[in-house]
Enzyme design. Structure first.
Site, mmCIF file in Angstrom:
data_model
loop_
_atom_site.group_PDB
_atom_site.id
_atom_site.type_symbol
_atom_site.label_atom_id
_atom_site.label_comp_id
_atom_site.label_asym_id
_atom_site.label_seq_id
_atom_site.Cartn_x
_atom_site.Cartn_y
_atom_site.Cartn_z
ATOM 1 N N MET A 21 28.698 28.500 -41.565
ATOM 2 C CA MET A 21 29.476 28.285 -40.421
ATOM 3 C C MET A 21 30.527 29.221 -40.467
ATOM 4 S SD MET A 21 29.862 25.815 -38.068
ATOM 5 C CE MET A 21 30.636 26.102 -36.635
ATOM 6 N N HIS A 78 20.044 33.891 -30.329
ATOM 7 C CA HIS A 78 20.985 33.478 -29.515
ATOM 8 C C HIS A 78 20.753 33.897 -28.132
ATOM 9 C CE1 HIS A 78 23.511 32.425 -32.795
ATOM 10 N NE2 HIS A 78 23.562 33.326 -33.407
ATOM 11 N N GLU A 79 19.889 34.751 -27.935
ATOM 12 C CA GLU A 79 19.678 35.049 -26.489
ATOM 13 C C GLU A 79 18.735 34.120 -25.828
ATOM 14 O OE1 GLU A 79 18.472 38.594 -28.233
ATOM 15 O OE2 GLU A 79 16.875 39.065 -26.790
ATOM 16 N N GLN A 99 33.047 22.589 -28.948
ATOM 17 C CA GLN A 99 34.283 23.035 -28.138
ATOM 18 C C GLN A 99 35.419 23.549 -29.373
ATOM 19 O OE1 GLN A 99 35.820 20.180 -25.285
ATOM 20 N NE2 GLN A 99 37.876 20.999 -25.733
ATOM 21 N N ARG A 144 16.781 32.734 -44.799
ATOM 22 C CA ARG A 144 16.844 32.110 -43.591
ATOM 23 C C ARG A 144 15.802 32.607 -42.472
ATOM 24 N NH1 ARG A 144 21.571 29.392 -40.367
ATOM 25 N NH2 ARG A 144 20.395 28.293 -38.929
ATOM 26 N N TYR A 159 19.239 38.418 -35.378
ATOM 27 C CA TYR A 159 19.993 39.227 -35.986
ATOM 28 C C TYR A 159 19.350 40.453 -36.684
ATOM 29 C CZ TYR A 159 24.059 36.343 -35.551
ATOM 30 O OH TYR A 159 25.197 35.390 -35.148
ATOM 31 N N GLU A 214 17.815 33.835 -36.009
ATOM 32 C CA GLU A 214 18.842 33.799 -34.924
ATOM 33 C C GLU A 214 18.821 35.298 -33.978
ATOM 34 O OE1 GLU A 214 19.105 31.391 -36.907
ATOM 35 O OE2 GLU A 214 20.030 29.838 -36.167
ATOM 36 N N ALA A 258 25.754 21.852 -40.868
ATOM 37 C CA ALA A 258 26.914 22.579 -40.851
ATOM 38 C C ALA A 258 27.981 21.918 -40.178
ATOM 39 C CB ALA A 258 26.714 24.140 -39.989
ATOM 40 N N TRP A 288 26.356 27.544 -20.030
ATOM 41 C CA TRP A 288 25.141 28.066 -19.528
ATOM 42 C C TRP A 288 23.985 26.840 -19.375
ATOM 43 C CZ3 TRP A 288 20.542 28.000 -22.254
ATOM 44 C CH2 TRP A 288 20.421 27.906 -23.686
ATOM 45 N N GLN A 348 38.772 8.001 -22.040
ATOM 46 C CA GLN A 348 37.727 9.152 -21.333
ATOM 47 C C GLN A 348 36.562 9.292 -22.074
ATOM 48 O OE1 GLN A 348 38.348 11.095 -18.129
ATOM 49 N NE2 GLN A 348 39.790 9.277 -17.904
#
Ligand code: NAP
Ligand code: SF4
Length: 666
Positions: free
Chosen positions: A26, A253-254, A340, A215, A167, A165, A311, A572, A412
């Site tokens: 991470m 990632h895409e 977040q 990985r 890369y 991922e 992670a 997204w 909340q």
């Protein structure tokens, strides 16, 4: 429960792991910060002390071109290696093991010097990469070896090679990004030459007694990704080349399929790792959305993997493993997969932390003061700001009483837990509840705090954490029976009709739209188009159409793109989910009136009627701070935190952090 599978050690010959839980890689943002290595040493040491089986650092580049952004961390010199010593020493002192992750960003490197096997721009980057010359490929392989060599010198127990991922290494492996015609592209044999050469180089430079984790992208989730046969063949070749452990990578990632967000069911992807188990003899790690030791143990027991990587759960609670070992798993602060304060912060160039644990990456900064005097403190409001304060203040020896007007605490967060995919938010509330019991904190529900309580409980100081109430807005007809605020809609979705107009498109407007359009008949794999039979390259298939039976209009007055205030790495997903459900998003509207016919608006200078049978107001919040007015007649010291202080900046991360900071020093 004693989690026998998790707590069995793993002997790799030259190294022994004390249990089966890996703290996964991470990026923290401290890697590039002044004083960051000292902070990382404290951060990792705390996790090692609390029994993490093995720690993998955030990704470090093997050269300048591979850095994720212009001044991203790299390990290429002895001087840089020396800086890591403080981390490895700190982890080893606590009996832990730590590997450095080597990550070359390839075409995801966010700078104009990014390189890749072919000059194809990633859909999520604005930079077109440079196609690597053959000599650049060879020097990059040597750079990986050099970084591993330096990592060993710096005291690391091994390295993890980031091959997933999307890369650089993954870009060589997949036909999607490798269009080369030389010995590094074309056939599968050529495409995997690069990762195998890297492994051999690392072996040669760092020796046999140095752990190598690879990985491997087992499920690319993009078109022209690897086929299953290719994944299996590469895994076997990696084993032959000397890799000791294979870790699971899921999704580039895409990819437009969520892989770690809250909407992903727990442990969803361990089936892929399990499919590979008979193909190789070396241990396999599974990962993605595993956030409790109980789930980890079940996956291990069912033969899903040999090791589990987590992670974000280690950000949320450094002691996640220790608590499970000691039989106090119910005291764990569970990661709610919101992204977040961790990934969203990183992608905004900030230091990572954790929404539910503001101490993460700030361990050496957020230290408690010694209390001058033990006080009786009243907390008005049992939302997460108040609870966070109460826990830190009570830990320091203050006597804390929480007064909550509802019949339950959580504020909340209690509402959020009713949104599909956010059920886990209730764990944050139970974390506070369970831990507060240890410090004898009193919680009075169904109780409106009044001046009488000051004498009754001999209160010395008050903390107002009464949060927010939905903003009332002014539209002719706003009192019509078909209008309700978001709290009512979330608590009583059965009262909502079939045609719904939502006024306000912030996080809550999106959440309400999701709640009302969720189609629970379609499973996660069909909804997102994941091919569990793995017949297609990348493991993807056509998604099942999931249009909702409800008609929903989601509106805002501002012109332009909607949903821009949603999380950087999760927004997204919300936008796409609503699009797939057929929700109509309308920016730039003016609300003119509400009557029996529905909601009247002006849109693009034309009057329109939306024939809604329910109109839900999600127009933000106002501070709920009536108690402050009440206390102005007394001389008692008063503090305010969270939404009660500033509703406009209502944000759970800020609320929990403010609560903790006040609790550390009051
Ligand atoms: P918000 O983000 O401030 O959004 C309020 C919405 O109401 C905006 O779309 C705004 O757009 C509209 N609005 C404001 N005043 C209005 C008025 N007088 N009349 C009509 N419309 C009005 O508030 P929220 O959605 O309640 O979220 C509060 C906080 O909760 C956020 O800051 C976020 O941190 C958090 N949250 C996040 C998520 C998430 O990311 N998934 C989910 C839930 C909550 P116009 O002014 O353009 O009309
Ligand atoms: Fe988990 Fe959210 Fe904390 Fe990140 S910020 S570690 S996703 S709880």
């Amino acid at each position: 429960m004693n989690y026998p599978n998790v707590f069995s050690p793993l002997d790799l010959g030259f190294v022994m792991l004390r249990n089966r839980i890996i703290m996964g890689s991470m990026h923290t943002g401290l890697e590039e910060k002044s004083g960051g290595f000292e902070r990382m040493a404290v951060f990792y040491a705390e996790r090692a002390r609390a029994d993490a089986g093995l720690i993998v650092t955030g990704g470090i580049s093997p050269n300048r071109l591979g850095r994720l952004y212009p001044f991203g961390a790299k390990l290429t010199t002895k001087h840089e290696a020396d800086k890591h010593r403080i981390i490895t020493d700190a982890v080893h002192t606590e009996g832990g093991k730590i590997c450095l992750q080597i990550l070359h960003g390839g075409r995801y490197s966010y700078h104009p010097f990014a390189v890749a096997p072919s000059a194809l721009k990633a859909p999520i980057s604005k930079f077109r990469p440079w196609k690597m010359w053959q000599w650049t490929i060879r020097s990059t392989i040597r750079d990986f070896g050099n970084t591993a060599f330096l990592a060993k010198k710096a005291g690391y127990d091994g390295v993890e090679i980031m091959g997933s991922e999307g890369y650089l290494i993954n870009e060589f492996i997949a036909p999607r990004t490798n269009k080369r015609m030389d010995e590094w592209g074309g056939s599968f044999e050529n495409r995997i030459r690069f990762p195998l050469a890297i492994v051999r180089e690392i072996k040669q430079r760092a020796g046999d007694d140095f752990l190598i984790i690879f990985r491997l992208s087992m499920l690319d989730l993009v078109e022209e990704g690897s086929s299953w046969d290719e994944v299996v063949t590469l895994a076997k070749e990696l084993e032959k080349a000397g890799v000791h452990i294979i870790n699971t990578g899921i999704g580039w990632h895409e990819a437009r399929i969520p892989t770690i967000a809250a909407t992903v069911p727990n442990g969803t992807f361990s089936w892929v790792t399990q499919m590979l188990r008979n193909a190789v003899k070396i241990p396999l790690v599974t990962s993605n959305r595993i956030n409790t030791i109980e789930q980890a143990d079940t996956i291990l027991q069912n033969g899903g993997a040999d090791l589990i990587s987590m992670a974000r759960p280690f950000l949320a609670d450094p002691e996640i493993v220790k608590k499970a070992k000691e039989g106090t798993a119910h005291l764990t602060n569970t990661c709610i997969a919101c992204n977040q304060a961790c990934l969203d912060n990183i992608f905004s160039g900030k230091t990572a932390s954790c929404l539910v644990n503001p101490f993460a990456c700030n361990e050496s900064l957020m230290l408690p003061s010694v209390p001058v005097k033990r006080k009786n403190i009243a907390v008005v409001g049992g939302g997460v700001a108040g609870l966070s304060f109460a826990l830190q203040a009570a830990k320091r020896g203050h006597s804390v009483s929480v007064f909550e007007r509802q019949d339950h605490i959580g504020g909340q967060f209690g509402l959020a837990a009713r949104i599909p995919g956010k059920e886990v938010y209730s764990k944050t509330v139970s974390y506070f509840e369970e831990n507060l019991k240890l410090y004898d904190c009193k919680i009075y529900t169904n109780t409106v705090f009044s001046i009488n309580h000051i004498d009754e409980h001999q209160i010395d100081e008050v903390v107002i954490a009464s949060g927010v109430r939905p903003r009332k807005i002014n539209i002719p007809g706003i009192d019509h029976p078909k209008v309700m605020d978001y709290t009512e809609a979330i608590l009583h979705p059965e009262k909502v009709g079939r045609k719904i107009a939502i006024i306000g498109a912030g996080g809550i407007g999106y959440d309400v739209a999701l709640l009302l359009t969720e189609n629970d008949q379609i499973n996660f794999f069909d909804f997102w188009g994941i091919d569990k039979e793995y017949l297609n390259r990348g493991g993807i298939k056509k998604a099942v159409k999931a249009e909702s039976k409800h008609t929903v209009w989601l509106m805002q007055r501002k012109e332009g793109k909607m949903g821009t205030t949603l999380g950087k790495t999760t927004g997204w997903i919300h936008r796409l989910r609503l699009k797939l459900a057929g929700v109509k998003t309308i920016p730039g509207v003016n609300y003119t009136k509400i009557d029996d016919a529905g909601l009247h608006i002006v849109y693009k200078n034309e009057k329109q009627l939306l024939p809604a049978d329910t109109i839900i107001i999600c127009a933000g919040q106002e501070s709920e701070n009536d108690t402050l007015k009440l206390l102005t007649t007394t001389s008692i010291p008063v503090n305010m935190i969270g939404g009660a202080m500033k509703a406009g900046e209502l944000d759970a991360e800020k609320a929990i952090r403010e609560g903790a900071e006040l609790g550390l020093h009051i």
